[in-house]
Write a protein that holds these residues in place. Structure first.
Motif, PDB file in Angstrom:
ATOM      1  N   GLN A  79      48.027 -16.516  14.358  1.00 11.75           N
ATOM      2  CA  GLN A  79      49.214 -15.649  14.989  1.00 11.75           C
ATOM      3  C   GLN A  79      49.914 -14.482  14.194  1.00 11.75           C
ATOM      4  OE1 GLN A  79      51.739 -18.569  16.587  1.00 11.75           O
ATOM      5  NE2 GLN A  79      50.606 -18.457  18.577  1.00 11.75           N
ATOM      6  N   LEU A  80      50.147 -15.186  12.991  1.00 12.76           N
ATOM      7  CA  LEU A  80      51.060 -14.122  12.042  1.00 12.76           C
ATOM      8  C   LEU A  80      50.169 -13.075  11.578  1.00 12.76           C
ATOM      9  CD1 LEU A  80      52.763 -16.974   9.951  1.00 12.76           C
ATOM     10  CD2 LEU A  80      53.974 -15.400  11.860  1.00 12.76           C
ATOM     11  N   GLU A  81      48.996 -13.182  11.283  1.00 12.27           N
ATOM     12  CA  GLU A  81      48.256 -12.179  10.984  1.00 12.27           C
ATOM     13  C   GLU A  81      47.878 -11.151  12.051  1.00 12.27           C
ATOM     14  OE1 GLU A  81      44.269 -13.910   9.955  1.00 12.27           O
ATOM     15  OE2 GLU A  81      44.983 -14.647   7.756  1.00 12.27           O
ATOM     16  N   GLY A  82      47.820 -11.649  13.277  1.00 14.44           N
ATOM     17  CA  GLY A  82      48.057 -10.938  14.353  1.00 14.44           C
ATOM     18  C   GLY A  82      49.037  -9.971  14.477  1.00 14.44           C
ATOM     19  N   PHE A  83      50.089 -10.597  14.264  1.00 14.02           N
ATOM     20  CA  PHE A  83      51.544  -9.988  14.179  1.00 14.02           C
ATOM     21  C   PHE A  83      51.548  -8.826  13.263  1.00 14.02           C
ATOM     22  CE2 PHE A  83      53.665 -13.610  16.108  1.00 14.02           C
ATOM     23  CZ  PHE A  83      53.305 -13.696  17.584  1.00 14.02           C
ATOM     24  N   GLN A  97      43.948  -5.673   6.868  1.00 14.18           N
ATOM     25  CA  GLN A  97      42.748  -6.017   7.516  1.00 14.18           C
ATOM     26  C   GLN A  97      41.694  -6.587   5.962  1.00 14.18           C
ATOM     27  OE1 GLN A  97      41.887  -6.708  10.604  1.00 14.18           O
ATOM     28  NE2 GLN A  97      40.366  -7.672   9.788  1.00 14.18           N
ATOM     29  N   ARG A  98      41.799  -5.720   5.107  1.00 13.70           N
ATOM     30  CA  ARG A  98      40.956  -5.790   4.044  1.00 13.70           C
ATOM     31  C   ARG A  98      41.322  -7.403   3.310  1.00 13.70           C
ATOM     32  NH1 ARG A  98      41.530  -1.963   0.375  1.00 13.70           N
ATOM     33  NH2 ARG A  98      40.778  -0.596   1.873  1.00 13.70           N
ATOM     34  N   ALA A  99      42.514  -7.229   3.025  1.00 15.53           N
ATOM     35  CA  ALA A  99      43.314  -8.707   2.591  1.00 15.53           C
ATOM     36  C   ALA A  99      43.071  -9.969   3.480  1.00 15.53           C
ATOM     37  CB  ALA A  99      44.811  -8.398   2.322  1.00 15.53           C
ATOM     38  N   ILE A 100      43.185  -9.844   4.642  1.00 16.03           N
ATOM     39  CA  ILE A 100      42.710 -10.751   5.623  1.00 16.03           C
ATOM     40  C   ILE A 100      41.321 -11.326   5.488  1.00 16.03           C
ATOM     41  CG2 ILE A 100      42.662 -11.641   7.986  1.00 16.03           C
ATOM     42  CD1 ILE A 100      45.482 -10.161   8.335  1.00 16.03           C
ATOM     43  N   SER A 101      40.433 -10.300   5.515  1.00 17.38           N
ATOM     44  CA  SER A 101      39.213 -10.624   5.529  1.00 17.38           C
ATOM     45  C   SER A 101      38.625 -11.269   3.936  1.00 17.38           C
ATOM     46  CB  SER A 101      38.169  -9.100   5.804  1.00 17.38           C
ATOM     47  OG  SER A 101      38.465  -8.689   6.968  1.00 17.38           O
ATOM     48  N   GLU A 102      39.237 -10.679   3.126  1.00 16.85           N
ATOM     49  CA  GLU A 102      38.908 -11.296   1.585  1.00 16.85           C
ATOM     50  C   GLU A 102      39.199 -12.638   1.490  1.00 16.85           C
ATOM     51  OE1 GLU A 102      40.583  -8.800  -1.268  1.00 16.85           O
ATOM     52  OE2 GLU A 102      39.083  -7.117  -0.936  1.00 16.85           O
ATOM     53  N   ASP A 103      40.477 -12.888   1.997  1.00 15.58           N
ATOM     54  CA  ASP A 103      41.241 -14.322   2.128  1.00 15.58           C
ATOM     55  C   ASP A 103      40.092 -15.216   2.767  1.00 15.58           C
ATOM     56  OD1 ASP A 103      43.254 -16.042   1.447  1.00 15.58           O
ATOM     57  OD2 ASP A 103      43.901 -16.058   3.655  1.00 15.58           O
ATOM     58  N   ARG A 104      39.806 -14.842   4.151  1.00 15.10           N
ATOM     59  CA  ARG A 104      38.891 -15.534   4.787  1.00 15.10           C
ATOM     60  C   ARG A 104      37.659 -16.012   4.286  1.00 15.10           C
ATOM     61  NH1 ARG A 104      40.088 -13.395  10.946  1.00 15.10           N
ATOM     62  NH2 ARG A 104      42.304 -14.381  11.001  1.00 15.10           N
ATOM     63  N   VAL A 105      36.960 -15.095   3.470  1.00 16.73           N
ATOM     64  CA  VAL A 105      35.941 -15.272   2.754  1.00 16.73           C
ATOM     65  C   VAL A 105      35.879 -16.073   1.440  1.00 16.73           C
ATOM     66  CG1 VAL A 105      34.062 -13.865   1.329  1.00 16.73           C
ATOM     67  CG2 VAL A 105      34.838 -12.962   3.495  1.00 16.73           C
ATOM     68  N   ILE A 106      37.086 -16.045   1.039  1.00 14.51           N
ATOM     69  CA  ILE A 106      37.491 -16.975  -0.278  1.00 14.51           C
ATOM     70  C   ILE A 106      37.523 -18.130   0.354  1.00 14.51           C
ATOM     71  CG2 ILE A 106      38.996 -17.519  -2.110  1.00 14.51           C
ATOM     72  CD1 ILE A 106      39.336 -14.407  -2.394  1.00 14.51           C
ATOM     73  N   ASN A 108      36.420 -19.734   2.898  1.00 12.11           N
ATOM     74  CA  ASN A 108      34.947 -20.285   3.489  1.00 12.11           C
ATOM     75  C   ASN A 108      34.107 -20.641   2.280  1.00 12.11           C
ATOM     76  OD1 ASN A 108      35.777 -20.269   5.851  1.00 12.11           O
ATOM     77  ND2 ASN A 108      34.986 -18.129   6.265  1.00 12.11           N
ATOM     78  N   GLY A 109      34.376 -20.374   0.883  1.00 12.28           N
ATOM     79  CA  GLY A 109      33.830 -20.617  -0.129  1.00 12.28           C
ATOM     80  C   GLY A 109      32.877 -19.497  -0.773  1.00 12.28           C
ATOM     81  N   GLY A 110      33.045 -18.293  -0.249  1.00 12.30           N
ATOM     82  CA  GLY A 110      32.249 -17.202  -0.758  1.00 12.30           C
ATOM     83  C   GLY A 110      33.261 -16.392  -1.627  1.00 12.30           C
ATOM     84  N   GLU A 111      32.330 -15.572  -2.286  1.00 10.56           N
ATOM     85  CA  GLU A 111      33.016 -14.576  -3.270  1.00 10.56           C
ATOM     86  C   GLU A 111      33.155 -13.114  -2.733  1.00 10.56           C
ATOM     87  OE1 GLU A 111      31.642 -15.329  -7.302  1.00 10.56           O
ATOM     88  OE2 GLU A 111      31.837 -17.452  -7.116  1.00 10.56           O
ATOM     89  N   THR A 112      34.315 -12.418  -3.243  1.00  9.05           N
ATOM     90  CA  THR A 112      34.087 -11.148  -2.913  1.00  9.05           C
ATOM     91  C   THR A 112      33.666 -10.347  -3.959  1.00  9.05           C
ATOM     92  OG1 THR A 112      36.278 -10.767  -3.669  1.00  9.05           O
ATOM     93  CG2 THR A 112      35.998 -11.343  -1.312  1.00  9.05           C
TER      94      THR A 112
END
Length: 112
Positions: A79-83, A97-106, A108-112
Motif C-alpha cells: 500500500q505504501l509503495e503504491g502511495f 519504481q526502480r528501487a521498489i523493483s530492486e528491493d523485490r528482486v533482492i 526474493n533471493g536474486g541479485e541485481t
C-alpha cells in the motif's frame, strides 16, 4: 572378652562372609534408591512432558501469529509503495519504481 577388646579380622575365616554382607547391603541400598528414582521420574517425567506439550502449543500459536503479522506487513508495504508511486512524478517516479523493483528482486533471493 571385654566390650573394648572387640576386633574384627577382615582377612580371616569370616572375612568373605563380611564382604558378602556388605555387598548385599550395597545391592539392597542401590535397589531401594533405584525404585525411589523410578517413582520420582514417573512423577517428574509426566510434569516435564506436560510442560513440553504446553510450550510446543505456545510456539505454534506464536508462529501462526507471526505469519499473520507478516502477511499484514507485506500488504501494508505494498500500500505504501503504491502511495509513494502515486504521489511522485517524472524522474522521481522512475527512481522509486526502480528501487521498489530492486528491493523485490533482492527479497526474493536474486541479485541485481
Amino acid at each position: 572378652m571385654n566390650g573394648g577388646d572387640v576386633s574384627i579380622d577382615y582377612t580371616g575365616a569370616h572375612g568373605g562372609q563380611m564382604a558378602m554382607a556388605f555387598a548385599a547391603g550395597c545391592v539392597a541400598c542401590t535397589a531401594f534408591w533405584g525404585l525411589i528414582g523410578k517413582y520420582m521420574w514417573s512423577i517428574l517425567g509426566k510434569a516435564k512432558d506436560d510442560r513440553i506439550a504446553e510450550l510446543e502449543g505456545t510456539i505454534e500459536a506464536d508462529r501462526a501469529q507471526c505469519a499473520a503479522m507478516e502477511t499484514r506487513l507485506v500488504q501494508r508495504i505494498q500500500q505504501l509503495e503504491g502511495f509513494v508511486l502515486a504521489m511522485s512524478s517524472g524522474d522521481l517516479r522512475q527512481q522509486v519504481q526502480r528501487a521498489i523493483s530492486e528491493d523485490r528482486v533482492i527479497a526474493n533471493g536474486g541479485e541485481t
